[in-house]
Design a protein around this motif. Structure first.
Motif, PDB file in Angstrom:
ATOM      1  N   GLN A 586      -9.948   5.648  16.048  1.00 52.22           N
ATOM      2  CA  GLN A 586      -9.423   5.483  14.687  1.00 52.22           C
ATOM      3  C   GLN A 586      -8.018   4.896  14.715  1.00 52.22           C
ATOM      4  OE1 GLN A 586     -11.741   6.426  12.238  1.00 52.22           O
ATOM      5  NE2 GLN A 586     -10.431   5.126  10.986  1.00 52.22           N
ATOM      6  N   LEU A 587      -7.278   5.144  15.801  1.00 57.24           N
ATOM      7  CA  LEU A 587      -5.922   4.613  15.917  1.00 57.24           C
ATOM      8  C   LEU A 587      -5.904   3.091  16.023  1.00 57.24           C
ATOM      9  CD1 LEU A 587      -4.490   7.180  18.497  1.00 57.24           C
ATOM     10  CD2 LEU A 587      -4.109   7.152  16.028  1.00 57.24           C
ATOM     11  N   LEU A 588      -7.041   2.485  16.344  1.00 54.60           N
ATOM     12  CA  LEU A 588      -7.107   1.038  16.529  1.00 54.60           C
ATOM     13  C   LEU A 588      -7.330   0.288  15.217  1.00 54.60           C
ATOM     14  CD1 LEU A 588      -9.357   0.906  19.735  1.00 54.60           C
ATOM     15  CD2 LEU A 588      -6.860   0.913  19.587  1.00 54.60           C
ATOM     16  N   HIS A 589      -7.503   1.016  14.129  1.00 52.35           N
ATOM     17  CA  HIS A 589      -7.814   0.363  12.857  1.00 52.35           C
ATOM     18  C   HIS A 589      -6.748   0.668  11.810  1.00 52.35           C
ATOM     19  CE1 HIS A 589     -11.812  -1.000  14.123  1.00 52.35           C
ATOM     20  NE2 HIS A 589     -11.879   0.136  14.803  1.00 52.35           N
ATOM     21  N   SER A 590      -6.726  -0.169  10.805  1.00 52.28           N
ATOM     22  CA  SER A 590      -5.694  -0.086   9.771  1.00 52.28           C
ATOM     23  C   SER A 590      -5.747   1.248   9.041  1.00 52.28           C
ATOM     24  CB  SER A 590      -5.887  -1.240   8.773  1.00 52.28           C
ATOM     25  OG  SER A 590      -5.045  -1.078   7.666  1.00 52.28           O
ATOM     26  N   ARG A 591      -4.576   1.749   8.738  1.00 48.43           N
ATOM     27  CA  ARG A 591      -4.460   2.976   7.944  1.00 48.43           C
ATOM     28  C   ARG A 591      -3.827   2.635   6.593  1.00 48.43           C
ATOM     29  NH1 ARG A 591      -4.794   7.469  11.227  1.00 48.43           N
ATOM     30  NH2 ARG A 591      -3.320   8.683  10.001  1.00 48.43           N
ATOM     31  N   THR A 592      -4.311   1.525   6.019  1.00 45.28           N
ATOM     32  CA  THR A 592      -3.722   1.025   4.777  1.00 45.28           C
ATOM     33  C   THR A 592      -3.816   2.045   3.654  1.00 45.28           C
ATOM     34  OG1 THR A 592      -4.308  -1.226   5.426  1.00 45.28           O
ATOM     35  CG2 THR A 592      -3.763  -0.863   3.121  1.00 45.28           C
ATOM     36  N   ALA A 593      -4.960   2.731   3.538  1.00 44.68           N
ATOM     37  CA  ALA A 593      -5.132   3.689   2.448  1.00 44.68           C
ATOM     38  C   ALA A 593      -4.086   4.802   2.514  1.00 44.68           C
ATOM     39  CB  ALA A 593      -6.541   4.283   2.496  1.00 44.68           C
ATOM     40  N   ILE A 594      -3.845   5.314   3.724  1.00 44.88           N
ATOM     41  CA  ILE A 594      -2.856   6.385   3.882  1.00 44.88           C
ATOM     42  C   ILE A 594      -1.465   5.883   3.536  1.00 44.88           C
ATOM     43  CG2 ILE A 594      -1.778   7.930   5.567  1.00 44.88           C
ATOM     44  CD1 ILE A 594      -4.469   7.995   7.039  1.00 44.88           C
ATOM     45  N   ARG A 595      -1.109   4.670   4.023  1.00 49.65           N
ATOM     46  CA  ARG A 595       0.215   4.116   3.739  1.00 49.65           C
ATOM     47  C   ARG A 595       0.377   3.804   2.259  1.00 49.65           C
ATOM     48  NH1 ARG A 595       0.000  -0.855   7.340  1.00 49.65           N
ATOM     49  NH2 ARG A 595       2.066  -1.278   6.462  1.00 49.65           N
ATOM     50  N   LEU A 596      -0.694   3.350   1.627  1.00 49.57           N
ATOM     51  CA  LEU A 596      -0.611   3.071   0.188  1.00 49.57           C
ATOM     52  C   LEU A 596      -0.398   4.356  -0.612  1.00 49.57           C
ATOM     53  CD1 LEU A 596      -3.311   0.352  -0.566  1.00 49.57           C
ATOM     54  CD2 LEU A 596      -0.861   0.212  -1.003  1.00 49.57           C
ATOM     55  N   ARG A 597      -1.111   5.409  -0.249  1.00 52.50           N
ATOM     56  CA  ARG A 597      -0.929   6.682  -0.962  1.00 52.50           C
ATOM     57  C   ARG A 597       0.522   7.144  -0.886  1.00 52.50           C
ATOM     58  NH1 ARG A 597      -6.047   7.923   1.444  1.00 52.50           N
ATOM     59  NH2 ARG A 597      -7.680   8.033  -0.147  1.00 52.50           N
ATOM     60  N   ARG A 598       1.102   7.010   0.309  1.00 57.10           N
ATOM     61  CA  ARG A 598       2.487   7.438   0.492  1.00 57.10           C
ATOM     62  C   ARG A 598       3.449   6.563  -0.329  1.00 57.10           C
ATOM     63  NH1 ARG A 598       2.236   7.941   5.595  1.00 57.10           N
ATOM     64  NH2 ARG A 598       2.910   5.841   6.140  1.00 57.10           N
ATOM     65  N   ALA A 599       3.183   5.261  -0.364  1.00 59.78           N
ATOM     66  CA  ALA A 599       4.087   4.347  -1.065  1.00 59.78           C
ATOM     67  C   ALA A 599       3.933   4.419  -2.579  1.00 59.78           C
ATOM     68  CB  ALA A 599       3.841   2.916  -0.593  1.00 59.78           C
ATOM     69  N   LEU A 600       2.716   4.710  -3.068  1.00 60.87           N
ATOM     70  CA  LEU A 600       2.454   4.668  -4.519  1.00 60.87           C
ATOM     71  C   LEU A 600       2.542   6.034  -5.185  1.00 60.87           C
ATOM     72  CD1 LEU A 600      -0.575   2.198  -4.508  1.00 60.87           C
ATOM     73  CD2 LEU A 600       1.782   1.703  -5.161  1.00 60.87           C
ATOM     74  N   ARG A 601       2.748   7.079  -4.388  1.00 56.34           N
ATOM     75  CA  ARG A 601       2.788   8.419  -4.954  1.00 56.34           C
ATOM     76  C   ARG A 601       3.822   8.564  -6.079  1.00 56.34           C
ATOM     77  NH1 ARG A 601       3.365  11.211  -0.416  1.00 56.34           N
ATOM     78  NH2 ARG A 601       1.127  11.333  -0.075  1.00 56.34           N
ATOM     79  N   PRO A 602       5.010   7.925  -5.990  1.00 51.76           N
ATOM     80  CA  PRO A 602       5.987   8.089  -7.079  1.00 51.76           C
ATOM     81  C   PRO A 602       5.599   7.399  -8.387  1.00 51.76           C
ATOM     82  CG  PRO A 602       7.064   7.387  -5.029  1.00 51.76           C
ATOM     83  CD  PRO A 602       5.607   7.193  -4.855  1.00 51.76           C
ATOM     84  N   LEU A 603       4.628   6.485  -8.367  1.00 46.54           N
ATOM     85  CA  LEU A 603       4.284   5.732  -9.575  1.00 46.54           C
ATOM     86  C   LEU A 603       3.205   6.457 -10.375  1.00 46.54           C
ATOM     87  CD1 LEU A 603       4.146   2.091  -8.135  1.00 46.54           C
ATOM     88  CD2 LEU A 603       6.051   3.246  -9.247  1.00 46.54           C
ATOM     89  N   PRO A 604       3.317   6.495 -11.714  1.00 46.90           N
ATOM     90  CA  PRO A 604       2.299   7.154 -12.551  1.00 46.90           C
ATOM     91  C   PRO A 604       1.078   6.262 -12.749  1.00 46.90           C
ATOM     92  CG  PRO A 604       4.033   6.245 -13.929  1.00 46.90           C
ATOM     93  CD  PRO A 604       4.456   5.985 -12.510  1.00 46.90           C
ATOM     94  N   LYS A 605      -0.054   6.881 -13.046  1.00 47.12           N
ATOM     95  CA  LYS A 605      -1.282   6.202 -13.452  1.00 47.12           C
ATOM     96  C   LYS A 605      -1.808   5.230 -12.407  1.00 47.12           C
ATOM     97  CE  LYS A 605      -1.831   5.212 -17.747  1.00 47.12           C
ATOM     98  NZ  LYS A 605      -1.688   4.661 -19.117  1.00 47.12           N
ATOM     99  N   ILE A 606      -1.674   5.587 -11.136  1.00 47.73           N
ATOM    100  CA  ILE A 606      -2.253   4.784 -10.058  1.00 47.73           C
ATOM    101  C   ILE A 606      -3.103   5.696  -9.190  1.00 47.73           C
ATOM    102  CG2 ILE A 606      -1.781   3.432  -7.990  1.00 47.73           C
ATOM    103  CD1 ILE A 606       0.591   2.254  -9.312  1.00 47.73           C
ATOM    104  N   VAL A 607      -4.356   5.296  -8.964  1.00 46.91           N
ATOM    105  CA  VAL A 607      -5.308   6.073  -8.176  1.00 46.91           C
ATOM    106  C   VAL A 607      -5.690   5.258  -6.944  1.00 46.91           C
ATOM    107  CG1 VAL A 607      -7.578   7.178  -8.160  1.00 46.91           C
ATOM    108  CG2 VAL A 607      -6.201   7.172 -10.263  1.00 46.91           C
ATOM    109  N   ILE A 608      -5.730   5.909  -5.782  1.00 44.30           N
ATOM    110  CA  ILE A 608      -6.117   5.240  -4.544  1.00 44.30           C
ATOM    111  C   ILE A 608      -7.491   5.757  -4.127  1.00 44.30           C
ATOM    112  CG2 ILE A 608      -5.482   4.700  -2.168  1.00 44.30           C
ATOM    113  CD1 ILE A 608      -3.468   3.736  -4.178  1.00 44.30           C
ATOM    114  N   THR A 609      -8.411   4.827  -3.928  1.00 49.85           N
ATOM    115  CA  THR A 609      -9.762   5.186  -3.512  1.00 49.85           C
ATOM    116  C   THR A 609     -10.111   4.389  -2.257  1.00 49.85           C
ATOM    117  OG1 THR A 609     -10.480   5.630  -5.773  1.00 49.85           O
ATOM    118  CG2 THR A 609     -12.198   5.195  -4.152  1.00 49.85           C
TER     119      THR A 609
END
Length: 618
Positions: A586-609
Motif C-alpha cells: 500500500q505504501l507504493l501507491h498514492s494516498r491522495t484521499a488521505i492527504r485531501l481529507r487532511r487539507a480540506l477538513r477546515p473547509l465547510p460543505k466538502i465531502v471526500i469519497t
C-alpha cells in the motif's frame, strides 16, 4: 551557473575529502610502524594517478552525456537494467555515507580545536543533519548557494598551509624528524598496502558530481562542465599531494584526540588566528560538503521512482521544488548511520570506498560500451580513457571489498544486495498493477449519453435556483434532503480501470459531475484531453497545469475557488483508491484521499469519497 560558482558548489565534497583521505591512508600504514610509513609516497602516487585517470574518464562522460550522466543512467543505458540498479545502489550508499563521513570529519575538526566538545560529538552531528534537512526542504537552490564562501576559504587555507609548511620543511632539507617512533601492530604486506590505498582513495568521493549536473552550467554547458572538472581534479591533486608531503616532513601521526590537519596547522602557525581560520574553514566545508548528497540522492531516487524501482512518492516535488521525501529519507538514514558508528570517521571509512568505486566502475564500463557502439569522432581515445578509469576503479573496489570486508565493508555489500532485492520486488509489483489497471477494448461500458456538467471557476458564475438564498444562509444549515445541492468532482490522474470505476460511480449518483485532472506540463495536459476525447468526452473535463508537480495543493485551491463562487453547493470529491492484497504494498501507491481529507477538513460543505479498486494478489 558560471564556472566560478559551479566549482565551489559542485566540488565541495571532492575537495573537502583531503581533510580525511590522507589521514585514512596514513592510519593504515602506521599499523606497520616506520616500515609501513615508507610506503606513503608510493601509495599516494598511485592515488594521484587514479584521480587523474578517473578525472579524464569523466571528461569523456560529460561529452557523451551533455544532459547529465550519472552512474545509474550511464550503466543502465549501456549495460542493462541490473548493472544500472547496482550502480544506483552504490550511489545511494555513497550519498548516505557522504553525509555521515563529512559531518563526522567536520566534528573532528571542531573538537580538535575545542577538545571540551568531544563528548558532544554525536548530538552536535545530529543537530547539523537536522539543519541540513531544514535548509534543503526550503529548496536545493538556496541551500547550494551556501557552498561558495566556505569552499573557497578551504582552498585558500589548504594552499596557505601547504606553502608555509613546505617553506619550513625546506629549511630542514625536507627530512622527517629523527625522533619519529611508531609502534608496530602489523607487518608490511600486500594486504596492508591495499587497505591503505583503498582508504586514501576516499579522497576521490564526489568526483562525479559535475558530470551529474551538466545542465546546471551556462552555455556551452558540456564545455564549461569539462573545464570545471579539470580545475577540480587539479586542485584535488595539488592539495592531496601537498598534505602527504607535509605529513612526511613533519612526522605527524593520526590521533584519536586531534586530526592530522589540525596538527599540521598547529605546527606551522601555532595556535593563533591562522590556525583558527584553517580549522573553521575545514569544519565549514566538511559540514556543507554533506549537502552535495542532498542534491544528488533525492534526484537519483526520483529517477528510480520514474522507472518503477522505488515508491512513486519520491517523484513528488515539494512547494520549494525539492524532492522532500527523498531529502527526509536521506537525513534519517544518515543520522542513524552517524549515531550507530558514534560519529567516528575512522569507523565509517571502511564502508565508504565500496559504494563509491562500485558506481565508478559500472559508470566507466558503461562508457566503454557506449564508445564501442557509437564509434563517433575520437572514439578510440575516449574508449581508452574510460577503460583505464573502469579498470582502476574496479581494482580499488575489489581491494576495498576484500581488505576491509571484516572492518565494515560487508555492510555496504549487504546493503547493495538488499537494495537490488527491494527495487526488483517494487518493479514487479508495479508491473502487475499496470496489467491489472490497463484498459482493454470492450472491457467497459460507455455512458449512453453525455451528462450535463456544472459551472466551473474558469467560466462565468451563474445563479442557480437557490443560489442567492444559499449564499446568504449559513453554509452548513441544510437539514432537509431537498435543501442539499450537489456537485461531484472526480479527481483523475490517468485513464485506467480504477478511474473508469470512479467515473461510473459518480455518474450513477445522478448529480452534476465534473472530471478534474492535474498535469505537470501543457503537452501532458493536451495528451490527456486527446485520451478523453477518444473515450467519448461523456463528462465535462477541467485540466489544471501544475508545473511544480504538486497535486493536492492545486486541487485544494481549485475547490476553494469553486466553493467561493458557489457556496450553495455541497462538493463531493471522489477519488480512486488502489487497495493492495499485501499491506506493505500500500505504501507504493498514492494516498491522495488521505492527504485531501487532511487539507480540506477546515473547509465547510466538502465531502471526500474514495472508490476502492482491489488489485489481485501478486
Amino acid at each position: 551557473m558560471r564556472k566560478l560558482v559551479a566549482l565551489p558548489v559542485l566540488s565541495a565534497d571532492a575537495l573537502s575529502s583531503v581533510a580525511y583521505g590522507p589521514e585514512a591512508m596514513l592510519a593504515v600504514l602506521a599499523l606497520a610502524g616506520t616500515a609501513g610509513l615508507t610506503y606513503s609516497f608510493p601509495v599516494a602516487g598511485a592515488i594521484v594517478f587514479l584521480m587523474l585517470a578517473v578525472g579524464l574518464s569523466y571528461r569523456q562522460t560529460i561529452r557523451a552525456y551533455p544532459h547529465g550522466g550519472g552512474s545509474y543512467i550511464v550503466a543502465g543505458d549501456n549495460l542493462g537494467r541490473i548493472p544500472g540498479l547496482v550502480a544506483a545502489a552504490g550511489l545511494m550508499t555513497d550519498y548516505i555515507l557522504t553525509v555521515a563521513v563529512s559531518i563526522a570529519s567536520g566534528m573532528a575538526a571542531i573538537t580538535s580545536a575545542i577538545p571540551s566538545l568531544t563528548s558532544e560529538t554525536v548530538p552536535m552531528g545530529v543537530g547539523v543533519i537536522l539543519l541540513l534537512l531544514a535548509g534543503n526542504l526550503r529548496g536545493i537552490r538556496q541551500a547550494g548557494a551556501l557552498f561558495a564562501t566556505p569552499t573557497y576559504a578551504f582552498i585558500a587555507a589548504m594552499f596557505a598551509l601547504v606553502a608555509a609548511g613546505l617553506v619550513d620543511a625546506a629549511g630542514q632539507g625536507f627530512q622527517p624528524p629523527l625522533t619519529l617512533t611508531v609502534p608496530v601492530n602489523d607487518t608490511v604486506g600486500l594486504l596492508l598496502i591495499m587497505r591503505a590505498f583503498s582508504s586514501g582513495a576516499t579522497a576521490m568521493t564526489g568526483i562525479e558530481a559535475i558530470s551529474n549536473a551538466v545542465p546546471a552550467f551556462r552555455s556551452v554547458e558540456w564545455r564549461n562542465a569539462r573545464t570545471t572538472l579539470t580545475w577540480m581534479v587539479g586542485l584535488l591533486i595539488v592539495m592531496f599531494a601537498g598534505i602527504v608531503v607535509l605529513i612526511y616532513c613533519t612526522g605527524v601521526m593520526p590521533s584519536a584526540r586531534e586530526t592530522v590537519l589540525s596538527q599540521l596547522a598547529r605546527l606551522t602557525f601555532g595556535s593563533g588566528w591562522m590556525y583558527v581560520f584553517i580549522q573553521a574553514a575545514t569544519a565549514a566545508v566538511l559540514l556543507l560538503a554533506a549537502n552535495t548528497a542532498y542534491n544528488d540522492f533525492p534526484r537519483v531516487l526520483s529517477l528510480l521512482a520514474r522507472d518503477d524501482y522505488a515508491p512513486r512518492t519520491f517523484m513528488r516535488l515539494g512547494d520549494r521544488l525539492a524532492y522532500s521525501n527523498g531529502i527526509i529519507l536521506l537525513s534519517v538514514t544518515a543520522a542513524l548511520v552517524f549515531v550507530a558508528f558514534n560519529g567516528r570517521t575512522a569507523s565509517l571509512i571502511p564502508l565508504y570506498a565500496v559504494g563509491v568505486f562500485l558506481a565508478f566502475t559500472l559508470s566507466q564500463t558503461g562508457m566503454v560500451v557506449h564508445w564501442w557502439r557509437r564509434r563517433s569522432r575520437h572514439w578510440r581515445k575516449s574508449l581508452l580513457f574510460n577503460a583505464m578509469g573502469a579498470l582502476l576503479s574496479a581494482v580499488v573496489f575489489m581491494t576495498a571489498g576484500i581488505s576491509k570486508f571484516t572492518s565494515g565493508a560487508w555492510v555496504a555489500i549487504v546493503a547493495v544486495g538488499l537494495f537490488l532485492l527491494v527495487t526488483t520486488r517494487i518493479r514487479r509489483h508495479y508491473e502487475a498493477a499496470r496489467v491489472a489497471l490497463q484498459l482493454h477494448p470492450h472491457a467497459i461500458e460507455l455512458p449512453a449519453h453525455a451528462i450535463a456538467g456544472p459551472v466551473t471557476p474558469s467560466q462565468s458564475p451563474v445563479q442557480h435556483e437557490h443560489g442567492v438564498r444559499g449564499a446568504e444562509m449559513n453554509r452548513e444549515s441544510e437539514e432537509l434532503p431537498e435543501e442539499v445541492r450537489h456537485l461531484c468532482i472526480v479527481a483523475i490522474a490517468t485513464l485506467d480501470l480504477a478511474s473508469m470505476r470512479t467515473l461510473a460511480y459518480a455518474a450513477s449518483l445522478q448529480q452534476p459531475v465534473l472530471a478534474l485532472h492535474i498535469s505537470v506540463a501543457e503537452d501532458e495536459a493536451q495528451r490527456f484531453r486527446d485520451y478523453w476525447s477518444l473515450w467519448g468526452d461523456h463528462l465535462p473535463l477541467e485540466v489544471i497545469v501544475s508545473p511544480y508537480r504538486a497535486v493536492v495543493a492545486p486541487l485544494v485551491r481549485y475547490l476553494e475557488a469553486l466553493h467561493r463562487q458557489h457556496p450553495e453547493l455541497t462538493l463531493t470529491v471522489i477519488v480512486p483508491e488502489i487497495i493492495t492484497s499485501r499491506r506493505r504494498h500500500q505504501l507504493l501507491h498514492s494516498r491522495t484521499a488521505i492527504r485531501l481529507r487532511r487539507a480540506l477538513r477546515p473547509l465547510p460543505k466538502i465531502v471526500i469519497t474514495s472508490v476502492p479498486f482491489h488489485l489481485p494478489s501478486d
